[in-house]
Design a protein around this motif. Structure first.
Motif, PDB file in Angstrom:
ATOM      1  N   ASP A  30       0.603  -0.797  -0.225  1.00  0.00           N
ATOM      2  CA  ASP A  30       0.123   0.334   0.062  1.00  0.00           C
ATOM      3  C   ASP A  30       0.482   1.206  -0.247  1.00  0.00           C
ATOM      4  N   SER A  31       1.994   1.327  -0.924  1.00  0.00           N
ATOM      5  CA  SER A  31       3.053   2.369  -0.206  1.00  0.00           C
ATOM      6  C   SER A  31       2.740   3.212  -1.798  1.00  0.00           C
ATOM      7  N   SER A  32       2.716   4.551  -1.701  1.00  0.00           N
ATOM      8  CA  SER A  32       3.039   5.065  -2.697  1.00  0.00           C
ATOM      9  C   SER A  32       3.463   6.080  -2.920  1.00  0.00           C
ATOM     10  N   ILE A  33       3.688   6.795  -4.352  1.00  0.00           N
ATOM     11  CA  ILE A  33       5.174   7.519  -4.635  1.00  0.00           C
ATOM     12  C   ILE A  33       4.267   8.976  -3.369  1.00  0.00           C
ATOM     13  N   LEU A  34       3.324   9.282  -2.868  1.00  0.00           N
ATOM     14  CA  LEU A  34       3.709  10.534  -2.112  1.00  0.00           C
ATOM     15  C   LEU A  34       4.732   9.486  -0.401  1.00  0.00           C
ATOM     16  N   GLU A  35       4.201   8.693  -0.024  1.00  0.00           N
ATOM     17  CA  GLU A  35       4.653   8.435   0.904  1.00  0.00           C
ATOM     18  C   GLU A  35       6.454   8.555   0.540  1.00  0.00           C
ATOM     19  N   ASN A  36       6.508   8.341  -0.991  1.00  0.00           N
ATOM     20  CA  ASN A  36       8.493   8.386  -0.777  1.00  0.00           C
ATOM     21  C   ASN A  36       8.560   9.153  -1.164  1.00  0.00           C
ATOM     22  N   ASN A  37       7.692  10.614  -1.594  1.00  0.00           N
ATOM     23  CA  ASN A  37       8.116  11.305  -1.697  1.00  0.00           C
ATOM     24  C   ASN A  37       8.121  11.982  -0.357  1.00  0.00           C
ATOM     25  N   MET A  38       7.820  12.058   0.252  1.00  0.00           N
ATOM     26  CA  MET A  38       7.741  12.159   2.114  1.00  0.00           C
ATOM     27  C   MET A  38       9.345  12.427   2.584  1.00  0.00           C
ATOM     28  N   VAL A  39       9.216  10.698   2.623  1.00  0.00           N
ATOM     29  CA  VAL A  39      10.727  10.372   2.950  1.00  0.00           C
ATOM     30  C   VAL A  39      12.485  11.002   2.573  1.00  0.00           C
ATOM     31  N   GLN A  40      11.568  11.313   1.384  1.00  0.00           N
ATOM     32  CA  GLN A  40      13.066  11.895   0.584  1.00  0.00           C
ATOM     33  C   GLN A  40      12.924  12.924   1.074  1.00  0.00           C
ATOM     34  N   THR A  41      12.026  13.888   1.479  1.00  0.00           N
ATOM     35  CA  THR A  41      11.536  14.831   1.102  1.00  0.00           C
ATOM     36  C   THR A  41      12.398  15.051   2.944  1.00  0.00           C
ATOM     37  N   GLN A  42      11.809  14.563   3.448  1.00  0.00           N
ATOM     38  CA  GLN A  42      12.487  14.834   5.286  1.00  0.00           C
ATOM     39  C   GLN A  42      14.118  14.503   5.340  1.00  0.00           C
ATOM     40  N   ALA A  43      14.566  13.155   4.554  1.00  0.00           N
ATOM     41  CA  ALA A  43      15.940  12.708   4.338  1.00  0.00           C
ATOM     42  C   ALA A  43      16.718  14.113   3.216  1.00  0.00           C
ATOM     43  N   SER A  44      16.260  14.703   3.011  1.00  0.00           N
ATOM     44  CA  SER A  44      17.228  15.376   2.104  1.00  0.00           C
ATOM     45  C   SER A  44      17.869  17.035   2.673  1.00  0.00           C
ATOM     46  N   SER A  45      16.543  16.136   3.984  1.00  0.00           N
ATOM     47  CA  SER A  45      17.065  17.927   5.484  1.00  0.00           C
ATOM     48  C   SER A  45      18.661  17.435   6.190  1.00  0.00           C
ATOM     49  N   ALA A  46      19.017  16.332   5.722  1.00  0.00           N
ATOM     50  CA  ALA A  46      20.405  15.287   6.022  1.00  0.00           C
ATOM     51  C   ALA A  46      21.776  16.910   5.432  1.00  0.00           C
ATOM     52  N   GLY A  47      21.908  17.258   3.858  1.00  0.00           N
ATOM     53  CA  GLY A  47      22.121  18.450   3.820  1.00  0.00           C
ATOM     54  C   GLY A  47      22.561  19.528   4.672  1.00  0.00           C
ATOM     55  N   THR A  48      21.066  20.257   5.157  1.00  0.00           N
ATOM     56  CA  THR A  48      20.871  21.221   5.586  1.00  0.00           C
ATOM     57  C   THR A  48      21.796  21.321   6.809  1.00  0.00           C
ATOM     58  N   LEU A  49      21.150  20.199   7.812  1.00  0.00           N
ATOM     59  CA  LEU A  49      21.155  19.931   8.962  1.00  0.00           C
ATOM     60  C   LEU A  49      22.752  19.751   9.377  1.00  0.00           C
ATOM     61  N   SER A  50      23.425  18.965   8.614  1.00  0.00           N
ATOM     62  CA  SER A  50      25.028  19.063   8.922  1.00  0.00           C
ATOM     63  C   SER A  50      26.161  20.461   8.805  1.00  0.00           C
ATOM     64  N   SER A  51      24.988  21.333   8.018  1.00  0.00           N
ATOM     65  CA  SER A  51      25.980  22.264   7.944  1.00  0.00           C
ATOM     66  C   SER A  51      25.903  23.300   9.392  1.00  0.00           C
ATOM     67  N   VAL A  52      25.456  22.906  10.585  1.00  0.00           N
ATOM     68  CA  VAL A  52      26.409  22.964  11.384  1.00  0.00           C
ATOM     69  C   VAL A  52      27.689  22.712  11.863  1.00  0.00           C
TER      70      VAL A  52
END
Length: 365
Positions: free
Chosen positions: A58-80
């Motif tokens: 029952d997974s969907s493209i919207l769920e995948n998009n939510m996951v990759q959007t959440q994970a994309s914050s890794a690049g900005t979080l590491s700016s510390v």
């Protein structure tokens, strides 16, 4: 029309996104401290998300998009890594206090996400900016949703195993070198031909792209092929001095500061170029946000309500105030000056944070 019955915000998606974020943030912090730059994680996060969520029917493209959007914050979080280590270098911190560091990162991250809400409509919905990384991630998600081709997770797994094996022999057993360099002299001028064998840097090179890689290569050429030879050729060097040590000293005391100045000028120039579109985007965003009230819109066009945004902003500002006061209170200054510094720094954090969010959106385009 969009199918509103597709699952998007799910517990498994949030857990998976959090795990990928932690993994990529750790990788970004390591690479950032090693080479001074971080990489975007949207595309590999999209690949990993699709590979894992394929096990759920029952997974969907919207769920995948939510996951990759959440994970994309890794690049900005590491700016510390560009800020917090400076406190250690100055001697103000002797270690990384966990709670203070966590509050700083949580407040800054929340503030950045909050500011993207009014900026989204102007810079994404009503804009012709290309956003190459976002488009690439979207195409990967669409291809995976339609079952087109391999997800790419096997390539990631094979690459990870191979890189881990090489790292074990280089950094673990230390039986294989992870780099080599050759020194060439011409009179008093010293040239270096550096070469690294780190597969982590090879992977980072693929992620940052050819333009970023060529920029770094140009920096290496200018540093070790122009600047260091010039300064060593015009330096007063003792007859018994080690030329390699002299060249490294020149690099540490002179050439690196040229690079820092170049980065500073580039940042100021970029800010000046982006000033007009940032202001236009902010004005348009607030107009659109205000104009949405009472209108019937599709689910994907619904933004967080202004009232909720204000509540989150107040809570985030409170975190910033607590963090700043805890940081400043240890300094040998009067309470009045401490309060003034907290107020000024809080205002600057919020004000500059908004501009950085706008600039980051345009920069990613």
């Amino acid at each position: 029309m969009h199918n509103d019955n597709l699952k998007e915000l799910t517990l498994r998606g949030m857990v998976l996104g959090a795990l990928i974020t932690v993994l990529f943030t750790a990788s970004n912090v390591y690479l950032g401290l090693k080479v001074g730059m971080t990489f975007a994680s949207s595309i590999p996060a999209a690949v990993i998300s699709m590979a894992v969520l394929k096990f759920f029917k029952d997974s969907s493209i919207l769920e995948n998009n939510m996951v990759q959007t959440q994970a994309s914050s890794a690049g900005t979080l590491s700016s510390v890594i560009f800020v917090l280590p400076g406190l250690l270098m100055m001697g103000y911190w002797q270690d990384f206090p966990f709670w203070q560091t966590m509050l700083i990162c949580a407040a800054g991250g929340t503030l950045g996400v909050l500011f993207t809400i009014p900026l989204r409509r102007a810079m994404v919905v009503n804009s012709d900016l290309p956003y190459p990384e976002g488009v690439a991630a979207a195409e990967i998600l669409k291809a995976g949703n339609h079952g087109e081709g391999d997800s790419g997770v096997k390539d990631i797994a094979y690459g990870g195993i191979f890189a881990a094996t090489v790292a074990f022999f280089t950094n673990g057993l230390r039986i294989v070198a992870d780099g080599a360099s050759a020194w060439v002299s011409s009179g008093k001028a010293m040239f270096q031909l550096p070469m690294g064998f780190s597969l982590a840097l090879v992977g980072a090179g693929y992620l940052i792209g050819i333009v970023g890689g060529l920029a770094m290569l140009l920096g290496v050429v200018l540093t070790w092929g122009v600047a260091v030879p010039y300064f060593t050729a015009h330096a007063d060097i003792a007859a018994d001095a080690n030329m390699v040590d002299v060249a490294m000293t020149v690099w540490k005391t002179k050439v690196r500061f040229i690079g820092v100045g170049t980065i500073g000028i580039a940042a100021i120039w970029t800010l000046l170029i982006l000033m007009k579109p940032m202001i236009e985007g902010m004005v348009h965003s607030f107009r659109m946000l205000k104009g949405n009230a009472g209108e019937s819109v599709e689910r994907i066009d619904i933004d967080l309500s202004p009232k909720t945004m204000i509540y989150i902003l107040i809570a985030t500002v409170a975190l910033i105030v607590i963090s700043l006061y805890h940081f400043i209170a240890a300094a040998p200054i009067s309470p009045e000056l401490a309060v003034l510094l907290v107020v000024v720094c809080t205002f600057l954090a919020v004000f500059i944070g908004f501009f950085v969010a706008a600039a980051s959106g345009i920069w990613r385009a």
